[in-house]
Each structure stands twice: as structure tokens, then as C-alpha cells.
Enzyme design. Sequence first.
Site, PDB file in Angstrom:
ATOM      1  N   ARG A   1       4.723  -2.907   5.210  1.00 57.41           N
ATOM      2  CA  ARG A   1       5.579  -3.130   6.368  1.00 57.41           C
ATOM      3  C   ARG A   1       5.693  -1.895   7.263  1.00 57.41           C
ATOM      4  NH1 ARG A   1      10.858  -5.944   4.508  1.00 57.41           N
ATOM      5  NH2 ARG A   1      10.685  -4.096   3.214  1.00 57.41           N
TER       6      ARG A   1
ATOM      7  N   ALA B   1       0.637   1.359  -6.093  1.00 62.00           N
ATOM      8  CA  ALA B   1      -0.549   1.770  -5.344  1.00 62.00           C
ATOM      9  C   ALA B   1      -0.733   3.278  -5.445  1.00 62.00           C
ATOM     10  CB  ALA B   1      -0.413   1.337  -3.892  1.00 62.00           C
TER      11      ALA B   1
ATOM     12  N   ASP C   1       9.801  -8.648 -19.470  1.00 57.10           N
ATOM     13  CA  ASP C   1       9.051  -7.497 -18.983  1.00 57.10           C
ATOM     14  C   ASP C   1       7.883  -7.132 -19.910  1.00 57.10           C
ATOM     15  OD1 ASP C   1       8.808  -5.319 -17.085  1.00 57.10           O
ATOM     16  OD2 ASP C   1       9.523  -3.971 -18.668  1.00 57.10           O
TER      17      ASP C   1
ATOM     18  N   ALA D   1       0.797  -1.228   0.000  1.00 59.73           N
ATOM     19  CA  ALA D   1       0.000   0.000   0.000  1.00 59.73           C
ATOM     20  C   ALA D   1       0.828   1.276   0.000  1.00 59.73           C
ATOM     21  CB  ALA D   1      -0.915   0.005   1.219  1.00 59.73           C
TER      22      ALA D   1
ATOM     23  N   HIS E   1       2.513  -8.464 -22.350  1.00 58.15           N
ATOM     24  CA  HIS E   1       1.769  -7.491 -23.151  1.00 58.15           C
ATOM     25  C   HIS E   1       1.796  -7.780 -24.657  1.00 58.15           C
ATOM     26  CE1 HIS E   1       2.045  -5.615 -19.333  1.00 58.15           C
ATOM     27  NE2 HIS E   1       3.181  -4.983 -19.511  1.00 58.15           N
TER      28      HIS E   1
ATOM     29  N   ASP F   1       4.892   2.152  -5.163  1.00 54.24           N
ATOM     30  CA  ASP F   1       4.748   3.000  -6.325  1.00 54.24           C
ATOM     31  C   ASP F   1       3.453   2.737  -7.100  1.00 54.24           C
ATOM     32  OD1 ASP F   1       6.193   4.863  -7.901  1.00 54.24           O
ATOM     33  OD2 ASP F   1       6.312   3.291  -9.441  1.00 54.24           O
TER      34      ASP F   1
ATOM     35  N   GLU G   1       9.127   2.865 -25.844  1.00 58.96           N
ATOM     36  CA  GLU G   1       9.080   3.767 -24.693  1.00 58.96           C
ATOM     37  C   GLU G   1      10.213   4.766 -24.771  1.00 58.96           C
ATOM     38  OE1 GLU G   1       8.008   2.107 -20.758  1.00 58.96           O
ATOM     39  OE2 GLU G   1       8.685   0.247 -21.673  1.00 58.96           O
TER      40      GLU G   1
ATOM     41  N   LYS H   1       2.148  -8.522 -12.134  1.00 60.83           N
ATOM     42  CA  LYS H   1       3.311  -9.167 -12.699  1.00 60.83           C
ATOM     43  C   LYS H   1       4.547  -8.870 -11.843  1.00 60.83           C
ATOM     44  CE  LYS H   1       5.593  -7.131 -15.750  1.00 60.83           C
ATOM     45  NZ  LYS H   1       6.287  -6.134 -16.581  1.00 60.83           N
TER      46      LYS H   1
ATOM     47  N   ASP I   1      -2.725  -8.028 -16.524  1.00 66.06           N
ATOM     48  CA  ASP I   1      -1.867  -7.568 -17.609  1.00 66.06           C
ATOM     49  C   ASP I   1      -2.485  -6.230 -17.980  1.00 66.06           C
ATOM     50  OD1 ASP I   1      -0.954  -6.872 -20.219  1.00 66.06           O
ATOM     51  OD2 ASP I   1      -0.205  -8.912 -20.411  1.00 66.06           O
ATOM     52  N   HIS I   2      -1.864  -5.145 -17.566  1.00 63.17           N
ATOM     53  CA  HIS I   2      -2.580  -3.872 -17.671  1.00 63.17           C
ATOM     54  C   HIS I   2      -2.859  -3.466 -19.117  1.00 63.17           C
ATOM     55  CE1 HIS I   2       1.397  -2.064 -18.259  1.00 63.17           C
ATOM     56  NE2 HIS I   2       0.792  -0.972 -18.678  1.00 63.17           N
TER      57      HIS I   2
HETATM   58  C1  BG6 Z   1       5.158  -2.635 -17.514  1.00 63.20           C
HETATM   59  C2  BG6 Z   1       6.648  -2.821 -17.556  1.00 63.20           C
HETATM   60  O1  BG6 Z   1       4.507  -3.868 -17.466  1.00 63.20           O
HETATM   61  O2  BG6 Z   1       4.742  -1.935 -18.674  1.00 63.20           O
HETATM   62  C3  BG6 Z   1       7.362  -1.500 -17.690  1.00 63.20           C
HETATM   63  O3  BG6 Z   1       7.081  -3.469 -16.376  1.00 63.20           O
HETATM   64  C4  BG6 Z   1       6.823  -0.725 -18.854  1.00 63.20           C
HETATM   65  O4  BG6 Z   1       8.756  -1.678 -17.816  1.00 63.20           O
HETATM   66  C5  BG6 Z   1       5.313  -0.645 -18.811  1.00 63.20           C
HETATM   67  O5  BG6 Z   1       7.370   0.570 -18.809  1.00 63.20           O
HETATM   68  C6  BG6 Z   1       4.749  -0.028 -20.081  1.00 63.20           C
HETATM   69  O6  BG6 Z   1       3.410   0.226 -19.888  1.00 63.20           O
HETATM   70  P1  BG6 Z   1       2.671   1.384 -20.662  1.00 63.20           P
HETATM   71  O7  BG6 Z   1       1.251   1.297 -20.229  1.00 63.20           O
HETATM   72  O8  BG6 Z   1       3.328   2.669 -20.282  1.00 63.20           O
HETATM   73  O9  BG6 Z   1       2.869   1.081 -22.114  1.00 63.20           O
END
Ligand code: BG6
Length: 493
Positions: free
Chosen positions: A46, A18, A236, A13, A241, A16, A217, A149, A178-179
Amino acid sequence: YSAPKTIVVIFGATGDLANRKLYPSIYNLYRKGNLTENFAVIGVARRSLDVQEFRQNVRNSVSDSIKESRNDIEEFSNHFYYHPFNVNDSASYKELKLLADQLDSTYNTEGNRIFYLAMAPEFFGTIAENLKSEGLTSTNGYSRLVIEKPFGHNLPSAQQLNEQIRHAFTEDQIYRIDHYLGKEMVQNIEVIRFANAIFEPLWNNRYISNIQITSSEVLGVEDRGGYYEKSGALRDMVQNHMLQMVALLAMEPPIKLNTDEIRSEKIKVLRALRPLEESEVHTNFIRGQYGSGTMNGQQIPGYREEQNVDPKSNTETFVAGKLMIDNFRWAGVPFYIRTGKRMKKKSTKIIVQFKDIPMDLYFNKDRERQNPNLLIINIQPDEGITLHLNAKRPGQNTKTTPIKLDYCVNCIEDGINTPEAYEKLIFDCMMGDATNFTHWDEVALSWSFVDTISKVWENEIATEYPNYPAGSLGPEASDSLLKKDGFHWWPIT
Ligand code: BG6
């Protein structure tokens, strides 16, 4: 829908994720009326904080993210509680249970609980097991486990983690994040494909020549050097993704839009991914690591100069690869993927290149063949789709000119950003909809695909590193990968 009633317990909580994503997303749900007053959040970490300090953190994180002052933030933060915690101490779980039981009756949440693990993965298994053994999951409502993840480091470690959490939770109680699956335009892939008569008939190897997926990125590893050194771009970004986007692009139409049907079609794609032999890795996948470079007039250090990174690091910050899907629909169509840090532009795009028309009657202005039709799905930062066509050049001639049909999701909503991925995923979990979370079979199949590649790369020192400067589009070898098939990367700018 009926608004969810639930207690959300967030492990990690003070972390980063959160602060940057979870609190602002829960606030947005609250502000939009998707959450009624029947919810409470217990922050677990903690550090010893009292509840007022914790609520202040939550308010700060929300205000930082929305950048406007709103008077409901205070009221929102009153739903938050804090529990300082020791992951290995069963007394800690007992106290957490008492707090959760008490909040259950205060907020009338009917025993519904979401346990959100947003912390170091080495504790995922222990926490899940303790939640069960200490009785936190034995209520009259539902218990769900949300897991961030990385889900393992390779297939064996993912299997081990899965077995551990499956002692405490069944597959349908587990929500693996998986965002990318929460992104508006990733969710739109299915709609574009299955709600339009003009694409699906062409969506196969007779009409598509290749598909290119780029996720580039601008940022480097920031302060995550410790994690990234052990991960690299393959684990990663590709294992999760990138392969998820491949699955959505390549899957068969599901017979219904429900979780099981969609997941089972995605799983079939991952099963059809042609596995690589170790000897084939070099011809199908290339890796890169950024060196120093200039970005926006600023001198940027190379990866090996970053904090917590080995000055001789063998870790890749860039991957490009060619995937083949061995089924009737896709035989012969390469799916090219590439992703990297410290590239020229932040951009996630899918480009579907259609095959050339059988005979060219017109010349374009350079007297070359017609430009191929492209369907571009812009995932981020722009959200929308663009279709590249050829039309007549105005005037007395039979020449053509490329034109673009553009649809921009952001633009029609008065520039208001579409909801954050996390907002949608948290809400889906509250509603019990696991469609946009990864099933264990998807995780296992993607690990088994990437494991061969990491094994080969780990056993060879990349003497060519660094092989792309910060601010570029990656190493040259990434261009050669397509060139040898007669293709090139379409621009992402
Ligand atoms: C995360 C990775 O899953 O996705 C990061 O751990 C990466 O390293 C990020 O920067 C990228 O996500 P987004 O939504 O900014 O494309």
C-alpha cells in the site's frame, strides 16, 4: 535443471516476512547461480515508495541477513520493481499488469509468473480473483499462486477461502506454504525412513512404543499479539507444522517420489487420525499460557501483559496432545506432540522410542532395565540424527552403558548453515515442484481435526491460566498426559 525464468510478484512487499525471509532467500538463490538474469521481482504494497527506495529496502534486508558485504547485492536489487497498490481497486491491477508485461519482455521471462501473497489473509481471496479478472494470469507462461498461512481460521473459513482462490487458480497452480516442509531435516524424515534398510522394517506398532514431537520456542508473541490472540498455539503450530510432521513420520512409502504420490500418502495418514469427540478433548489435549518468569537472568512478562493482548486472555500459548492413527501400521502407538512459546529452549525434535527388548539379560549401572533405543531427529537448531543404543561398559563386567551415534548435518558442511526453508520452497515453486507445499485435502483434514479441540477450548474459560512460567517446559499437565500411559517426555536439551 534449466534455471527458472520468472517474474515474482510479492504482495506485502514492505512487510516483515518479505524483509526477513523472502528477499534474503531470493538473494541466496541468485548468489548460488540458481537464478539466471532472467528474473524480476515486483514488490506490491500500500505504501507509496519509489523504485529506488524499494531497492534500498531490499539491499538492507539482504545485508542484515547475510552479515557480510558482497558486491553483487546492488546488481541483484536492480531486478526489483515496486508497485504501490490498493487491493480493492481494479485500476491498480491494470497498472500492475502493464508493469508485468513490460518486465516480461525486458527480462525475457516468457510469461511465467509467481504471485506470492505475503500479507494479511483477509485479502487473499480478493487478490486471487482480481489477478484473474484483470488478465494478469492470461499469459503464455505459467501462473502460480503462493499463499502464506493462515489458510483460514477453521474448516468453514478455509473452505470459503479455497473456493475463492479456486475461481482463479487450479489446485496444481496453488502453492500453500508450510515453511516446516522446507526445513532440511523435515525433508530428511522421508530419506531416513525410506533409504535405510534398518529403520523401515521396525517402523510400526510391533517395534515402536511411542513417538514424541516437540517444537518449543524461546520467543514470546513479540509484536504479533493481535494475530496471536485470535489464533493461539493450536491454530498457529498444530494445525499445520505439527500435523505435517506427523504425516511424514507415519505415511506409507510412496510408490514414487513425486508430488501426487507423496501427497496422497500423507493425506491417508490425516484421514486415519482418530477424530476426537468433544468429551475426549480434555483427556487427550492440554493447553497452557505462559505467565511471567525468568529467562537468562531476565524478568519476562507473562502473555497477558504483552502488547495487544487481552489482560484476561483465554488464548493458549502451549499445546500438548496425544494422537492416535487408526491403521494397521500404527494401531496402539501414541504420537505425542507439544509446542509452546516462551519455553526453556528453542528446539524442534522428533523422538522415536522403540519398544523394550523382550528379555533383559544385562543390567545397566543403576540395575534398572535397559534404556530403550531412541532415534532422535533433530530438526532445529541442531540438524542431524542421533541413535541411542546400549553397549557394554568397558571392563570386567556384564553391565551396559547407553551410547549415542550422532550425525550432525551442520557440522559436516564446515558449520555453514543448510539453506533456509524459504530458499528451497521459493526455488521449488519456480521449478513447478509442489511436493513440499500442502494440498487442499491436507489443509481440510487438519482443520477438521483441530476444530473440535478449539471449539471445546473456546467455550471454556481457562481459569488455570497462566499455568507455566516463561522459561519452563510447559504446564505440569503436559507431563501427566504421558505419565498415564506409562511414558515421559524425553529431554529436549
Ligand atoms: C510460524 C508461527 O508459522 O512458525 C510462529 O506463526 C512461530 O508463531 C514459527 O514462531 C516457528 O517457526 P520456526 O521455523 O522458528 O520453528
